[in-house]
Design an enzyme around this catalytic site. Structure first.
Site, short mmCIF file in Angstrom:
data_model
loop_
_atom_site.label_atom_id
_atom_site.label_comp_id
_atom_site.label_asym_id
_atom_site.label_seq_id
_atom_site.Cartn_x
_atom_site.Cartn_y
_atom_site.Cartn_z
N HIS A 170 -8.99 -0.23 -32.57
CA HIS A 170 -7.94 -0.43 -31.57
C HIS A 170 -8.20 -1.68 -30.71
O HIS A 170 -7.76 -1.72 -29.56
CB HIS A 170 -7.76 0.82 -30.69
CG HIS A 170 -7.64 2.08 -31.49
ND1 HIS A 170 -6.56 2.37 -32.30
CD2 HIS A 170 -8.50 3.12 -31.62
CE1 HIS A 170 -6.73 3.53 -32.88
NE2 HIS A 170 -7.91 4.02 -32.49
N ARG A 171 -8.95 -2.63 -31.27
CA ARG A 171 -9.28 -3.88 -30.56
C ARG A 171 -10.08 -3.63 -29.27
O ARG A 171 -10.05 -4.43 -28.34
CB ARG A 171 -8.02 -4.72 -30.30
CG ARG A 171 -7.28 -5.06 -31.60
CD ARG A 171 -6.18 -6.06 -31.43
NE ARG A 171 -6.59 -7.33 -30.86
CZ ARG A 171 -7.26 -8.32 -31.48
NH1 ARG A 171 -7.62 -8.17 -32.74
NH2 ARG A 171 -7.54 -9.44 -30.86
N LEU A 172 -10.84 -2.54 -29.25
CA LEU A 172 -11.70 -2.23 -28.11
C LEU A 172 -13.11 -2.75 -28.43
O LEU A 172 -14.10 -2.02 -28.43
CB LEU A 172 -11.71 -0.72 -27.85
CG LEU A 172 -10.33 -0.09 -27.60
CD1 LEU A 172 -10.44 1.42 -27.48
CD2 LEU A 172 -9.68 -0.70 -26.36
#
Length: 192
Positions: A170-172
């Site tokens: 999640h692009r974290l």
């Protein structure tokens, strides 16, 4: 407790050598010329340690001209199979002649001859011209060792900052930034 960024680099680099299908030592080298125009290209890491990250090139090339005008650079390793990257920034110095000689002697003979034949980054009228220059170098050094050309040598990027980036769902992403603080390093995190 802060980990030594060079130990972390060694660990990630070992994993990349085991997983990357080609050129795990490939890195983007970014420089700027005297007018501030940036330029980036791929080069190969040929040595590293606490004193810096080493690559070799023709000292008449555009990258060498940029480094003469502005002796700072950025490096980027991107290992897609591991979903990781490492960014390095810092001042650049030429390696010693002895280091350049030792690395040049380890290259294949064809690569050594190519270093004599190439006027890297300069306009070339036809491929045949380069091939003729290569054959001239081959004839010139036939039967003997190929010495390092005086216009060819290494550079060392002495890091002032090293960032380790790890892909997360999640692009974290996870970003760890090490900054040189005198003879030691400070460590912090960056938002993804």
């Amino acid at each position: 407790m802060t980990i030594d960024p060079f130990q972390l680099f060694d660990s990630w680099f070992a994993e990349a050598r085991a997983s990357e299908p080609n050129d795990s030592n490939a890195m983007t080298l970014a420089t700027v010329d005297a007018g501030g125009q940036p330029s980036a290209r791929m080069v190969l890491l040929k040595g590293h340690g606490p004193d810096g990250f080493v690559f070799y090139t023709n000292r008449g090339s555009r990258k060498a001209g940029d480094l003469l005008a502005s002796p700072r650079a950025a490096l980027l390793f991107h290992w897609k199979s591991l979903r990781r990257q490492i960014r390095i920034e810092g001042p650049v110095v030429q390696v010693t002649d002895a280091e350049s000689d030792a690395y040049f002697a380890s290259r294949s003979r064809d690569s050594q001859l190519g270093a004599w034949a190439s006027e890297q980054s300069r306009p070339l009228d036809a491929r045949a011209t380069f091939e003729r220059r290569y054959e001239e170098a081959r004839t010139r050094f036939e039967g003997g060792e190929v010495p390092r050309p005086p216009h060819w040598g290494g550079y060392r990027v002495a890091p002032s900052a090293i960032e380790f980036w790890q892909d997360r769902e999640h692009r974290l992403h996870e970003r760890r930034l090490f900054q040189r603080d005198g003879e030691s390093w400070s460590e912090g995190l960056l938002y993804p």
